[in-house]
Structures are given as C-alpha cells and as structure tokens.
Write an enzyme that holds these catalytic residues in place. Structure first.
Site, PDB file in Angstrom:
ATOM      1  N   PHE A 127       0.842  -1.204   0.000  1.00 24.48           N
ATOM      2  CA  PHE A 127       0.000   0.000   0.000  1.00 24.48           C
ATOM      3  C   PHE A 127       0.873   1.248   0.000  1.00 24.48           C
ATOM      4  O   PHE A 127       1.952   1.266   0.590  1.00 24.48           O
ATOM      5  CB  PHE A 127      -1.029  -0.016   1.134  1.00 24.48           C
ATOM      6  CG  PHE A 127      -0.520   0.502   2.449  1.00 24.48           C
ATOM      7  CD1 PHE A 127       0.198  -0.325   3.286  1.00 24.48           C
ATOM      8  CD2 PHE A 127      -0.777   1.812   2.844  1.00 24.48           C
ATOM      9  CE1 PHE A 127       0.682   0.152   4.495  1.00 24.48           C
ATOM     10  CE2 PHE A 127      -0.301   2.289   4.055  1.00 24.48           C
ATOM     11  CZ  PHE A 127       0.427   1.450   4.881  1.00 24.48           C
ATOM     12  N   PRO A 132       7.705  11.605  -1.672  1.00 23.97           N
ATOM     13  CA  PRO A 132       8.995  12.143  -1.210  1.00 23.97           C
ATOM     14  C   PRO A 132       8.822  13.326  -0.252  1.00 23.97           C
ATOM     15  O   PRO A 132       9.580  13.475   0.696  1.00 23.97           O
ATOM     16  CB  PRO A 132       9.678  12.570  -2.514  1.00 23.97           C
ATOM     17  CG  PRO A 132       9.095  11.654  -3.539  1.00 23.97           C
ATOM     18  CD  PRO A 132       7.667  11.421  -3.132  1.00 23.97           C
ATOM     19  N   GLY A 135       4.798  12.288   4.574  1.00 27.57           N
ATOM     20  CA  GLY A 135       4.468  10.986   5.145  1.00 27.57           C
ATOM     21  C   GLY A 135       3.356  11.180   6.160  1.00 27.57           C
ATOM     22  O   GLY A 135       2.252  10.682   6.010  1.00 27.57           O
ATOM     23  N   ILE A 353      23.153  -5.197  28.208  1.00 28.55           N
ATOM     24  CA  ILE A 353      23.486  -6.422  28.958  1.00 28.55           C
ATOM     25  C   ILE A 353      24.570  -7.214  28.227  1.00 28.55           C
ATOM     26  O   ILE A 353      25.408  -7.858  28.850  1.00 28.55           O
ATOM     27  CB  ILE A 353      22.205  -7.273  29.175  1.00 28.55           C
ATOM     28  CG1 ILE A 353      21.327  -6.607  30.244  1.00 28.55           C
ATOM     29  CG2 ILE A 353      22.545  -8.710  29.566  1.00 28.55           C
ATOM     30  CD1 ILE A 353      19.954  -7.248  30.428  1.00 28.55           C
ATOM     31  N   GLY A 356      30.199  -5.398  25.218  1.00 29.08           N
ATOM     32  CA  GLY A 356      30.818  -5.177  23.906  1.00 29.08           C
ATOM     33  C   GLY A 356      30.304  -6.128  22.845  1.00 29.08           C
ATOM     34  O   GLY A 356      30.229  -5.783  21.657  1.00 29.08           O
ATOM     35  N   GLU A 379       3.501   3.412  10.047  1.00 31.86           N
ATOM     36  CA  GLU A 379       2.065   3.541  10.391  1.00 31.86           C
ATOM     37  C   GLU A 379       1.822   4.749  11.286  1.00 31.86           C
ATOM     38  O   GLU A 379       0.942   4.730  12.152  1.00 31.86           O
ATOM     39  CB  GLU A 379       1.498   2.293  11.078  1.00 31.86           C
ATOM     40  CG  GLU A 379       1.885   0.960  10.496  1.00 31.86           C
ATOM     41  CD  GLU A 379       1.218   0.635   9.176  1.00 31.86           C
ATOM     42  OE1 GLU A 379       0.215   1.296   8.830  1.00 31.86           O
ATOM     43  OE2 GLU A 379       1.714  -0.261   8.483  1.00 31.86           O
ATOM     44  N   GLU A 383       4.710  11.081  17.362  1.00 34.62           N
ATOM     45  CA  GLU A 383       4.021  12.380  17.473  1.00 34.62           C
ATOM     46  C   GLU A 383       2.616  12.288  16.884  1.00 34.62           C
ATOM     47  O   GLU A 383       1.655  12.833  17.441  1.00 34.62           O
ATOM     48  CB  GLU A 383       4.823  13.480  16.752  1.00 34.62           C
ATOM     49  CG  GLU A 383       6.110  13.897  17.452  1.00 34.62           C
ATOM     50  CD  GLU A 383       7.214  12.842  17.364  1.00 34.62           C
ATOM     51  OE1 GLU A 383       7.209  12.030  16.420  1.00 34.62           O
ATOM     52  OE2 GLU A 383       8.074  12.820  18.274  1.00 34.62           O
TER      53      GLU A 383
HETATM   54  C1  LIG Z   1      11.137   1.256   6.284  1.00 35.32           C
HETATM   55  C2  LIG Z   1       9.906   2.065   5.993  1.00 35.32           C
HETATM   56  C3  LIG Z   1       8.810   1.470   5.389  1.00 35.32           C
HETATM   57  C4  LIG Z   1       7.673   2.227   5.070  1.00 35.32           C
HETATM   58  N1  LIG Z   1       6.619   1.630   4.413  1.00 35.32           N
HETATM   59  C5  LIG Z   1       5.595   2.405   3.958  1.00 35.32           C
HETATM   60  C6  LIG Z   1       4.547   1.840   3.135  1.00 35.32           C
HETATM   61  O1  LIG Z   1       4.512   0.629   2.895  1.00 35.32           O
HETATM   62  N2  LIG Z   1       3.617   2.667   2.614  1.00 35.32           N
HETATM   63  C7  LIG Z   1       3.601   3.997   2.876  1.00 35.32           C
HETATM   64  O2  LIG Z   1       2.709   4.699   2.389  1.00 35.32           O
HETATM   65  N3  LIG Z   1       4.557   4.573   3.670  1.00 35.32           N
HETATM   66  C8  LIG Z   1       5.542   3.801   4.214  1.00 35.32           C
HETATM   67  N4  LIG Z   1       6.536   4.365   4.991  1.00 35.32           N
HETATM   68  C9  LIG Z   1       6.512   5.802   5.224  1.00 35.32           C
HETATM   69  C10 LIG Z   1       6.144   6.157   6.642  1.00 35.32           C
HETATM   70  O3  LIG Z   1       4.773   5.938   6.846  1.00 35.32           O
HETATM   71  C11 LIG Z   1       6.556   7.629   6.875  1.00 35.32           C
HETATM   72  O4  LIG Z   1       7.971   7.663   6.853  1.00 35.32           O
HETATM   73  C12 LIG Z   1       6.021   8.154   8.167  1.00 35.32           C
HETATM   74  O5  LIG Z   1       4.627   8.318   8.096  1.00 35.32           O
HETATM   75  C13 LIG Z   1       6.654   9.517   8.521  1.00 35.32           C
HETATM   76  O6  LIG Z   1       6.587  10.390   7.436  1.00 35.32           O
HETATM   77  P1  LIG Z   1       7.898  11.180   6.952  1.00 35.32           P
HETATM   78  O7  LIG Z   1       9.012  10.219   6.861  1.00 35.32           O
HETATM   79  O8  LIG Z   1       7.543  11.961   5.744  1.00 35.32           O
HETATM   80  O9  LIG Z   1       8.205  12.173   8.143  1.00 35.32           O
HETATM   81  P2  LIG Z   1       7.537  13.625   8.343  1.00 35.32           P
HETATM   82  O10 LIG Z   1       6.073  13.555   8.203  1.00 35.32           O
HETATM   83  O11 LIG Z   1       8.284  14.593   7.474  1.00 35.32           O
HETATM   84  O12 LIG Z   1       7.900  13.902   9.873  1.00 35.32           O
HETATM   85  C14 LIG Z   1       9.231  14.272  10.278  1.00 35.32           C
HETATM   86  C15 LIG Z   1       9.192  14.468  11.802  1.00 35.32           C
HETATM   87  O13 LIG Z   1       8.256  15.537  12.138  1.00 35.32           O
HETATM   88  C16 LIG Z   1       7.269  15.039  13.038  1.00 35.32           C
HETATM   89  N5  LIG Z   1       5.986  15.673  12.734  1.00 35.32           N
HETATM   90  C17 LIG Z   1       5.349  15.711  11.524  1.00 35.32           C
HETATM   91  N6  LIG Z   1       4.200  16.402  11.638  1.00 35.32           N
HETATM   92  C18 LIG Z   1       4.084  16.770  12.932  1.00 35.32           C
HETATM   93  C19 LIG Z   1       3.113  17.500  13.690  1.00 35.32           C
HETATM   94  N7  LIG Z   1       1.981  17.948  13.122  1.00 35.32           N
HETATM   95  N8  LIG Z   1       3.336  17.718  15.003  1.00 35.32           N
HETATM   96  C20 LIG Z   1       4.471  17.254  15.603  1.00 35.32           C
HETATM   97  N9  LIG Z   1       5.432  16.560  14.945  1.00 35.32           N
HETATM   98  C21 LIG Z   1       5.240  16.323  13.633  1.00 35.32           C
HETATM   99  C22 LIG Z   1       7.240  13.527  12.809  1.00 35.32           C
HETATM  100  O14 LIG Z   1       6.729  12.861  13.947  1.00 35.32           O
HETATM  101  C23 LIG Z   1       8.710  13.244  12.564  1.00 35.32           C
HETATM  102  O15 LIG Z   1       9.377  13.170  13.808  1.00 35.32           O
HETATM  103  C24 LIG Z   1       7.643   3.613   5.382  1.00 35.32           C
HETATM  104  C25 LIG Z   1       8.745   4.195   6.030  1.00 35.32           C
HETATM  105  C26 LIG Z   1       9.863   3.444   6.346  1.00 35.32           C
HETATM  106  C27 LIG Z   1      11.040   4.115   7.017  1.00 35.32           C
END
Ligand SMILES: Cc1cc2nc3c(=O)[nH]c(=O)nc-3n(C[C@H](O)[C@H](O)[C@H](O)COP(=O)(O)OP(=O)(O)OC[C@H]3O[C@@H](n4cnc5c(N)ncnc54)[C@H](O)[C@@H]3O)c2cc1C
Length: 401
Positions: A127, A132, A135, A353, A356, A379, A383
């Site tokens: 899904f 870019p 998220g 625990i 090294g 998911e 935050e």
């Molecule tokens: C290994 C991996 C697998 C993934 N698989 C999927 C997938 O299958 N499908 C899919 O759709 N996505 C997937 N993702 C994406 C994932 O859901 C997003 O990375 C995640 O939702 C965070 O979005 P972002 O990386 O753009 O961070 P951002 O949204 O840019 O957030 C950056 C930081 O700002 C904080 N932040 C953002 N908005 C707020 C707010 N309003 N208030 C306070 N803090 C805030 C966040 O908590 C975070 O600490 C995957 C990510 C990884 C790393």
C-alpha cells in the site's frame, strides 16, 4: 509462568494456530534470520512456508478461501513472527492491510477477483500513501488521477513502499479532483486505485516504474521502494469501492488495523530482546558471578519484562476492541505508541546487557538494535499517535462547565 506475554481466553483454534506459527518461527525463521538480514536477502523459503500455513489468508473470509480469523489471531501471529524476524512480519503486513481494505471497501467484483488469490498468497499486496515530500501529512498528497473515458491517467511519485518490488497489487492513494469541485476539503478529493503489476524492478507495467530497493539501516530482506507513475492508465473499475473521493477514509481504516500490527511487531521484537538478554545475563560472569546476580542487571531484566507484559496487554486490548466491532483508534494509537517506545527501550537494555558483544554482528541483538527504530516511524510516528490520542481524549473528556 511459562513465558511472558500469555493471552488468556483464546479458543482452541487460536491456540493451535499460534502454536503452529511459533513452532515454524523457532525452526524455520530464528536459525536463518540474522544471516539473511546481513545479506539483505529476501526470505523466499520462509514466505513459501507461511503461504502453506495459510498465514497470507488469515483474516480473509472463508468464502474467499481464507481462514476468516480475527484481528487478535492475526496480531498474535504477527507478534510470534516478529519475535523471529521483524522483516518477515513486514512482508505480511502490507498484504494484510490491502486484503482488509478490499474486504471492507471493495466492490463485489473486486473482492471476487483479488481475495481468493490473496488468500493463497498468489497475489501479494503493498500500500502506498507516502510521497517524497510527505508521510505524516497525507492530506498534502500531490500524485494525481485524471479521468479519460473508461480509464484514469495517474501521474506522480510515491515513496517508501514496503514490498514495492515483490507485490503484484498496490493500493495507491492519489488526488482525483473529478466530481469534486475546487475548494473541496483535501481528504475528500482522494481516491485509492488498485494497481496490478508484475513483480520486480524497472518498468513493471506501461507507465509504472519501481526503480530499485532503498538501502536501509535495518529491516532488510523485505524490499522498500519508490514508485513512479508517468501516464499510468488504470481502468475505472479499479477505483477501490467504485466511487472516487473515499480514498483517505479507506486508507485510514487500513492504517488503523495496521497500527495494531505494528504494536504486535514491537511486542515480538521486545520479547526476543528479553529472551536474548535474560539468557546472556546468566552466562556472562563478572566479579566472580553471573551478571544476572548483580542487582543492577536484575533490575534491568525486571523493567524489560514489565514492559513486554504491558505492551502485550495493550496490543491485545486494541485488537479485541476492533474485533468486537467498536471504534478502536484510541486503543490502537496507544498500543502502537507504547509498544514501539518500549520495544526500543527493551532492545537497548538487552544490548547493554551484552556489553561489547552486543556491538558484534555475530550476536542477534545487533540486528534487533537496527530494526527497532523502524517501529517508531511506520504507520504514523510517535508524534502522530499522540495527536490521535490527544484528539480522542478531548472528545471523551469534553469540558462540561
Ligand atoms: C522502512 C519504511 C517502510 C515504510 N513503508 C511504507 C509503506 O509501505 N507505505 C507507505 O505509504 N509509507 C511507508 N513508509 C513511510 C512512513 O509511513 C513515513 O515515513 C512516516 O509516516 C513519517 O513520514 P515522513 O518520513 O515523511 O516524516 P515527516 O512527516 O516529514 O515527519 C518528520 C518528523 O516531524 C514530526 N511531525 C510531523 N508532523 C508533525 C506535527 N503535526 N506535530 C508534531 N510533529 C510532527 C514527525 O513525527 C517526525 O518526527 C515507510 C517508512 C519506512 C522508514
């Protein structure tokens, strides 16, 4: 107590499924997980074994060839599998979310077409919401679908697709302004498309490219990719549920059950970290006795075990609430938040625990240490969970003055 994280009130069928999965994990996953993870190798034999066990169809209704089990059964299986290797639970999780979305929101024709083949693990789901530039803020999606006769033309770039290369059916969320006038709230102008494709990398269907695997710090073995749509033509009957504008709600419904599963993964990884820590602590000697006999280490073990128990209880509660037909966004958010934070802490304690040796790639805890952080992000970050929990609390505890 036989072991931590027992679940009371399970049926005989649930107990049997869990014992089969646990046995599979102990025999087929744990012995090979670290070697495969270090090589970033897809665990094909494990996936084939899980297909045979029927794990890909666990929650798919029996009429479509699945086992028709509850979210609780599914989550407990995920917990066991993540205890063996978190990446394997990732292979199942996006498949499960897409099957769940089809079951809840698909047209009859879509269910008939996909669910039986998904139950057999022949069609494998991914899904895709993230892009870019976004998220957490799903409402800012810029990928777009434009109607053209009986088809839609999709353009845009997606990011972070778990199982992007190995899947053959991707639920993609895009903006579709058709029928939704200018000024419509962003979440009401989004549509989920069911995009079928060949597995693999490169141009997997005309107009659809999966460039390659993203190189990650952990959570290896399972492929995570980008997805590029450039004039991708999708028939109108592949709009999930047949009606545009409902994609945001459909995806949020899928992510909500996905959160219970991320919580279950956190529980499984934490359990494994505890097992490794408690075992090592009884073998390693310092100052003339096993380190488990030093109170500081016993306190660590006590804190770790308490966190394993607490996270498991919250995860089970969230799954049972959903199974009872009630809204569970608060419980799922709390379980996901707590289980992922505790998982990180339990893994860190088990790492300490090991002294090294925890830093050596020969020890399993090194792998867990690189895997746990993913659960803090996937998911919805911590935050975002706290925003969901906070909003729900203010609904429930509305000031009456
Ligand atoms: C290994 C991996 C697998 C993934 N698989 C999927 C997938 O299958 N499908 C899919 O759709 N996505 C997937 N993702 C994406 C994932 O859901 C997003 O990375 C995640 O939702 C965070 O979005 P972002 O990386 O753009 O961070 P951002 O949204 O840019 O957030 C950056 C930081 O700002 C904080 N932040 C953002 N908005 C707020 C707010 N309003 N208030 C306070 N803090 C805030 C966040 O908590 C975070 O600490 C995957 C990510 C990884 C790393």
């Amino acid at each position: 107590m036989a072991r931590l994280a027992q679940t009371h009130g399970l049926t005989d069928v649930q107990r049997e499924i869990l014992s089969t999965v646990r046995d599979f994990v102990d025999k087929e996953i744990i012995p090979v997980a670290t070697r495969l993870e270090h090589r970033d190798e897809y665990p094909q034999d494990i996936v084939d074994g899980l297909k045979e066990l029927g794990v890909f169809g666990l929650m798919i209704p029996e009429e479509y060839g699945g086992l028709g089990e509850s979210l609780l059964t599914y989550a407990l299986c995920v917990e066991e599998i993540a205890r063996g290797w978190m990446s394997v639970s990732g292979i199942i999780n996006t498949h499960f979310i897409v099957a769940y979305m089809l079951k809840q929101h698909g047209t009859q024709e879509q269910k008939d077409t996909f669910l039986p083949r998904m139950a057999a693990g022949e069609v494998r789901g991914a899904f895709s919401m993230s892009e870019p530039a976004l998220g957490s803020d799903v409402s800012a999606i810029t990928s777009k679908a434009v109607r053209d006769g009986d088809e839609y033309i999709l353009n845009g770039q997606k990011m972070w697709l778990t199982n992007g290369g190995t899947s053959t059916l991707v639920a993609v969320l895009v903006r579709s302004d058709e029928g939704h006038p200018e000024g419509t709230a962003p979440h009401k102008s989004m549509t989920t498309f069911l995009v079928e494709k060949e597995p693999g990398f490169g141009e997997v269907r005309p107009g659809l490219t999966i460039p390659g695997k993203i190189d990650k710090m952990g959570y290896k073995g399972v492929d995570t990719t980008e997805l590029i749509m450039d004039g991708l033509r999708i028939p109108a009957n592949r709009v999930l549920g047949g009606t545009t504008g409902r994609g945001f709600y459909q995806m949020m419904d899928g992510v909500e059950v996905g959160r219970v599963n991320v919580a279950a993964r956190g529980c499984g990884v934490a359990q494994r970290a505890f097992e490794l820590g408690v075992s090592y602590a009884q073998q390693r000697q310092t100052f003339g006795k096993p380190i488990a006999q030093h109170q500081a280490i016993q306190f660590k073990l006590a804190e770790m075990a308490t966190k394993v128990e607490a996270a498991h209880a919250m995860m089970v509660n969230a799954a049972r609430k959903k199974d009872s037909g009630e809204r569970n966004d608060l419980e799922a958010g709390m379980a996901k938040y707590l289980a992922s934070e505790y998982c990180k802490e339990v893994v860190e304690d088990a790492f300490r625990i090991h002294g090294g040796y925890g830093f050596s790639k020969e020890y399993e805890i090194e792998r867990l240490y690189r895997e746990a952080p993913m659960l803090l992000i996937g998911e919805g970050t911590a935050e975002i969970q706290k925003m969901i929990i906070g909003r729900r609390l203010l609904e429930e505890y509305r000031f009456q003055g």
